[in-house]
Design an enzyme around this catalytic site. Structure first.
Site, PDB file in Angstrom:
ATOM      1  N   SER A  16      -7.221   0.117   2.768  1.00 50.75           N
ATOM      2  CA  SER A  16      -5.820   0.166   3.204  1.00 50.75           C
ATOM      3  C   SER A  16      -5.073   1.271   2.473  1.00 50.75           C
ATOM      4  O   SER A  16      -4.998   1.261   1.245  1.00 50.75           O
ATOM      5  CB  SER A  16      -5.143  -1.180   2.942  1.00 50.75           C
ATOM      6  OG  SER A  16      -5.791  -2.205   3.653  1.00 50.75           O
TER       7      SER A  16
ATOM      8  N   ARG B 176       0.679  -5.965  -4.952  1.00 46.74           N
ATOM      9  CA  ARG B 176      -0.200  -4.818  -5.182  1.00 46.74           C
ATOM     10  C   ARG B 176       0.228  -3.989  -6.382  1.00 46.74           C
ATOM     11  O   ARG B 176       0.056  -2.773  -6.413  1.00 46.74           O
ATOM     12  CB  ARG B 176      -0.276  -3.923  -3.941  1.00 46.74           C
ATOM     13  CG  ARG B 176      -0.827  -4.615  -2.711  1.00 46.74           C
ATOM     14  CD  ARG B 176      -2.266  -5.067  -2.888  1.00 46.74           C
ATOM     15  NE  ARG B 176      -2.695  -5.799  -1.706  1.00 46.74           N
ATOM     16  CZ  ARG B 176      -2.558  -7.116  -1.540  1.00 46.74           C
ATOM     17  NH1 ARG B 176      -2.030  -7.848  -2.515  1.00 46.74           N
ATOM     18  NH2 ARG B 176      -2.968  -7.704  -0.444  1.00 46.74           N
TER      19      ARG B 176
ATOM     20  N   GLU C 217      -0.654   2.754  -0.945  1.00 46.28           N
ATOM     21  CA  GLU C 217      -1.344   1.879  -1.875  1.00 46.28           C
ATOM     22  C   GLU C 217      -2.335   2.711  -2.697  1.00 46.28           C
ATOM     23  O   GLU C 217      -2.715   2.338  -3.796  1.00 46.28           O
ATOM     24  CB  GLU C 217      -2.085   0.793  -1.087  1.00 46.28           C
ATOM     25  CG  GLU C 217      -2.540  -0.384  -1.911  1.00 46.28           C
ATOM     26  CD  GLU C 217      -3.048  -1.533  -1.058  1.00 46.28           C
ATOM     27  OE1 GLU C 217      -3.999  -2.191  -1.487  1.00 46.28           O
ATOM     28  OE2 GLU C 217      -2.491  -1.785   0.014  1.00 46.28           O
TER      29      GLU C 217
END
Length: 339
Positions: free
Chosen positions: A240, A164, A335
């Site tokens: 998320s 990520r 995130e």
């Protein structure tokens, strides 16, 4: 180029947070990006680059020139018997591009269906889902250097992809504006259905190994995501909120003794733990706090039920982080980017 003043950003972020931009403009080309960066300097304000607004949490008004990336276009650069190279504008909606690829039978990104955001954010975040990450189909990108105002190209290794993340979230953070991304997609699909519940979902939808297609996989992924994740059009969220943490094998085995049901996915270094399981186990799933909360079906998703504030959502995320650290000795990393 049209420069607007004191514009609400509520419609430009999927959390639906109502914060204002001092200045706002849309850009449709490399040249307009360069012009916008020059304009920001002339006005003595920073330039804030905005894609789909699906990975940000606004906690304040932005005294900046917010530059909305609207660079469009899907161009086939070349192809051979195995692959096709496609250059895509950073302002294209990611899911729209996935559907276009599927319609043309270009394989490789079907597992990434329904991920919110724009194409430009895909390499920055190294977006991934259901066993596939962008780095697997990435060829190169074009970006405007914010200091020199020159257009530069980055190949796969230069992007320094990680889980990520990429160089654009680390060493090169806020130094470039991504304008185009080139993908290397396959004409001969290799179906990836081993991750999560894709295989079972395909069976329930009536597909078997003999009639499997990238379109079928995309439909299965969309079905799973719609069941698990709230639609930002209905409930404000950014998908998320936390990354899945990786912990040492020894730490995992210690937790396994206390929590026999803890899931773990072995990696080369350590074990990846689903953040959703940790948050659920700690009792946060479905909790509401006024206008914000933790989603009732997916504890990895923090939500704005209407008039929630970014500062409150940030504070909630910090409480969850402290609780997970205290209960499991695990540090959760957001995130989502706080602005």
């Amino acid at each position: 180029m049209n420069i607007q003043e004191n514009i609400s950003l509520k419609a430009y972020n999927t959390f639906g947070i109502d914060k204002k931009a001092r200045f706002f403009t849309r850009v449709h080309s490399n040249e307009e990006v360069i012009k916008a960066l020059k304009t920001a300097k002339d006005k003595y304000v920073p330039a804030y680059i905005l894609g789909g607004g699906s990975n940000i949490l606004l906690t304040k008004d932005l005294f900046a020139l917010v530059v909305k990336i609207d660079i469009k276009g899907v161009q086939v650069l070349k192809e051979d018997g195995e692959n096709i190279w496609v250059k895509v504008g950073a302002g294209e909606i990611w899911h729209d591009f996935v559907l276009k690829a599927i319609a043309h039978k270009w394989a490789g990104i079907e597992n990434l269906s329904l991920i919110p955001g724009t194409v430009g954010a895909s390499p920055m975040q190294n977006i991934g889902a259901y066993g596939v990450e962008i780095k697997e189909v990435f060829e190169e990108l074009e970006a405007v250097n914010r200091e020199t105002l020159s257009v530069e190209k980055f190949n796969h290794s230069q992007c320094q992809f990680g889980y990520r993340e990429s160089i654009f979230k680390n060493k090169a953070k806020d130094k470039y504006v991504i304008t185009h991304v080139t993908f290397k997609l396959s004409k001969k699909p290799h179906f990836n259905i081993s991750y999560g519940s894709i295989s079972n979902t395909l069976k329930k939808m009536g597909y078997n190994q003999h009639d499997l297609t990238i379109e079928a996989i995309s439909k299965a992924v969309i079905h799973i995501r719609q069941e698990k994740l709230p639609d930002p059009q209905e409930i404000g969220n950014a998908g998320s909120f936390f990354k899945n943490p990786t912990i040492p094998e020894k730490h995992f085995q210690t937790l396994k003794e206390e929590y026999p049901d803890i899931p773990g996915f072995p990696l080369e270094k350590g074990v990846k733990i689903p953040a959703a399981w940790l948050i659920d186990k700690a009792g946060w799933k479905g909790k509401t706090f006024g206008e914000i909360g933790v989603h009732k079906n997916q504890p990895l998703v923090l939500v704005n039920y209407g008039k929630g504030e970014g500062e409150a959502i940030k504070a909630l995320s910090e409480k969850i982080q402290k609780d997970i650290q205290a209960k499991f000795g695990i540090s959760l990393q957001p995130e989502v980017n706080f602005v």
